[in-house]
Scaffold this motif. Sequence first.
Motif, PDB file in Angstrom:
ATOM      1  N   ASN A  70       0.848  -1.201   0.000  1.00 48.97           N
ATOM      2  CA  ASN A  70       0.000   0.000   0.000  1.00 48.97           C
ATOM      3  C   ASN A  70       0.881   1.248   0.000  1.00 48.97           C
ATOM      4  OD1 ASN A  70      -1.929   1.956   0.277  1.00 48.97           O
ATOM      5  ND2 ASN A  70      -2.795   1.163   2.172  1.00 48.97           N
ATOM      6  N   PHE A  71       0.913   1.943  -1.132  1.00 55.13           N
ATOM      7  CA  PHE A  71       1.609   3.221  -1.220  1.00 55.13           C
ATOM      8  C   PHE A  71       0.615   4.384  -1.224  1.00 55.13           C
ATOM      9  CE2 PHE A  71       5.301   0.821  -2.039  1.00 55.13           C
ATOM     10  CZ  PHE A  71       6.387   1.667  -1.944  1.00 55.13           C
ATOM     11  N   GLY A  72      -0.564   4.139  -0.658  1.00 55.99           N
ATOM     12  CA  GLY A  72      -1.573   5.186  -0.569  1.00 55.99           C
ATOM     13  C   GLY A  72      -1.991   5.474   0.854  1.00 55.99           C
ATOM     14  N   CYS A  73      -1.057   5.330   1.807  1.00 56.22           N
ATOM     15  CA  CYS A  73      -1.395   5.591   3.216  1.00 56.22           C
ATOM     16  C   CYS A  73      -1.834   7.035   3.427  1.00 56.22           C
ATOM     17  CB  CYS A  73      -0.199   5.276   4.107  1.00 56.22           C
ATOM     18  SG  CYS A  73       0.347   3.557   4.030  1.00 56.22           S
ATOM     19  N   ALA A  74      -1.291   7.951   2.640  1.00 54.27           N
ATOM     20  CA  ALA A  74      -1.656   9.360   2.782  1.00 54.27           C
ATOM     21  C   ALA A  74      -3.130   9.595   2.462  1.00 54.27           C
ATOM     22  CB  ALA A  74      -0.784  10.227   1.876  1.00 54.27           C
ATOM     23  N   VAL A  75      -3.729   8.763   1.600  1.00 51.57           N
ATOM     24  CA  VAL A  75      -5.149   8.913   1.289  1.00 51.57           C
ATOM     25  C   VAL A  75      -5.988   8.665   2.535  1.00 51.57           C
ATOM     26  CG1 VAL A  75      -7.017   8.141  -0.210  1.00 51.57           C
ATOM     27  CG2 VAL A  75      -4.682   8.086  -1.033  1.00 51.57           C
ATOM     28  N   SER A  76      -5.688   7.567   3.245  1.00 51.26           N
ATOM     29  CA  SER A  76      -6.447   7.239   4.449  1.00 51.26           C
ATOM     30  C   SER A  76      -6.225   8.266   5.547  1.00 51.26           C
ATOM     31  CB  SER A  76      -6.050   5.840   4.933  1.00 51.26           C
ATOM     32  OG  SER A  76      -6.241   4.881   3.918  1.00 51.26           O
ATOM     33  N   ALA A  77      -4.976   8.749   5.687  1.00 55.08           N
ATOM     34  CA  ALA A  77      -4.714   9.766   6.705  1.00 55.08           C
ATOM     35  C   ALA A  77      -5.478  11.047   6.417  1.00 55.08           C
ATOM     36  CB  ALA A  77      -3.214  10.039   6.788  1.00 55.08           C
ATOM     37  N   SER A  78      -5.532  11.448   5.143  1.00 58.14           N
ATOM     38  CA  SER A  78      -6.225  12.684   4.799  1.00 58.14           C
ATOM     39  C   SER A  78      -7.728  12.564   4.995  1.00 58.14           C
ATOM     40  CB  SER A  78      -5.909  13.067   3.352  1.00 58.14           C
ATOM     41  OG  SER A  78      -6.383  12.078   2.452  1.00 58.14           O
ATOM     42  N   ILE A  79      -8.299  11.394   4.752  1.00 54.87           N
ATOM     43  CA  ILE A  79      -9.752  11.254   4.915  1.00 54.87           C
ATOM     44  C   ILE A  79     -10.148  11.431   6.372  1.00 54.87           C
ATOM     45  CG2 ILE A  79      -9.875   8.768   5.292  1.00 54.87           C
ATOM     46  CD1 ILE A  79     -12.239  10.857   3.107  1.00 54.87           C
ATOM     47  N   GLY A  80      -9.263  11.044   7.307  1.00 54.55           N
ATOM     48  CA  GLY A  80      -9.543  11.284   8.716  1.00 54.55           C
ATOM     49  C   GLY A  80      -9.554  12.760   9.055  1.00 54.55           C
TER      50      GLY A  80
END
Length: 396
Positions: free
Chosen positions: A45-55
């Motif tokens: 998973n190189f999209g951890c920033a997506v999940s962090a931003s949604i929070g």
Amino acid sequence: MIGQMGAMVAIEYQRILIDIAMFFGLFVIVAMALNFQYGNAGVPNFGCAVSASIGGYMVSAVVTRILFWMGAQAGVGIIPYASDYDWVYNNQMNTYMMNDYLQTNMFLGASMFLFSLALGFVAGWALGYIISLPAIRLRATYLIITLITMADAAQILGRNIVPISGGTLGMFVPNVLAWYPGDRTILTAVVTLIIGIVSYFIIRTMLNSPYGRLMRAVRENPVTVNSIGKNVTKIRRDVLMFASGMTAVLGVILAYYYSFVIETNYIRATWTYWPWLMLMIGGPGNNAGTFVGCALIIAMRRLIIVFKWRIARFIWYPVVFFESQLLGLLLIVFMVFRPNGLIPEKLLRIPGINYKRLVRETTEVDWRVSRRKQPTEGDAKKRGGLGSLKFWGKNK
């Protein structure tokens, strides 16, 4: 004068310790979620920033509006915030008034904080499902490219859609911990560390369960797992959804720690590449190694920030680029010379099995059977055909 200087130095080092504890807790959460995906299930998973931003976006776009509405119902002089212009330029005044109101309403502040964590986890869970629809069936290389693209798309949306997080100017969020009489950053750091420890025990329990062994089987040989009737795609999707929910929780906490949300707080380098470096240093598939990698990298980055003026004497370019170069250098070094990390993954231990007994067990072989005359094809025909060869030693 000397006493005042000593007090200022003590406060400065106290702030450094709080900052280290806070970011250690945040990166432990995201690094363990990444280890849960890649180290155990083989999902890069190189999209951890997506999940962090949604929070963070849940706090700025949903929770803040709920608090403003509740404040208006309680008689707080909330000024208009419906239009994009009012949402940005009246945000600071509305947040200031809500903070005064939350100072005397501990139950409201604490309940909204817990609600934000739950909402962020659910939103991250749903986002993981949405991400998995087009990407989870792809091979590792294409999956990485797709998730990186989605991370950039999340930043573009946050930057250009004003109702989400104020656009390029960002926006303040009410301090739901305003009721705490002391330094709220200390409380936030303690809560973050507690969430990180709880997440560790949850992931540890899951990995020691039959489902954890199934995840490792998917990582090692998905074709075999699929051939015995297990849905490999569903397993990877569930892993991605749960880890995305965990990562979204850190976005919620970061929003309240800064009391400010802007899309640049959730850039890909900070919440994707640095956690990957922590994972590679500690060792994929090992939660203890994740803790070690987080501790080393957080301490190194904080020291660079504190002593940047001294480091600037030894380099000829701006110190701001030193961290990025160090990130790439360490990642290459560990991938080439230490791919298993400082603490390699341990062998899987299944509860209820005595491994020492298995190692000590001996097998008794009757060597007399091997010294008997071996049957020939003619002997086999006399005794009933070639099929009776396997019974030769027993019937003779």
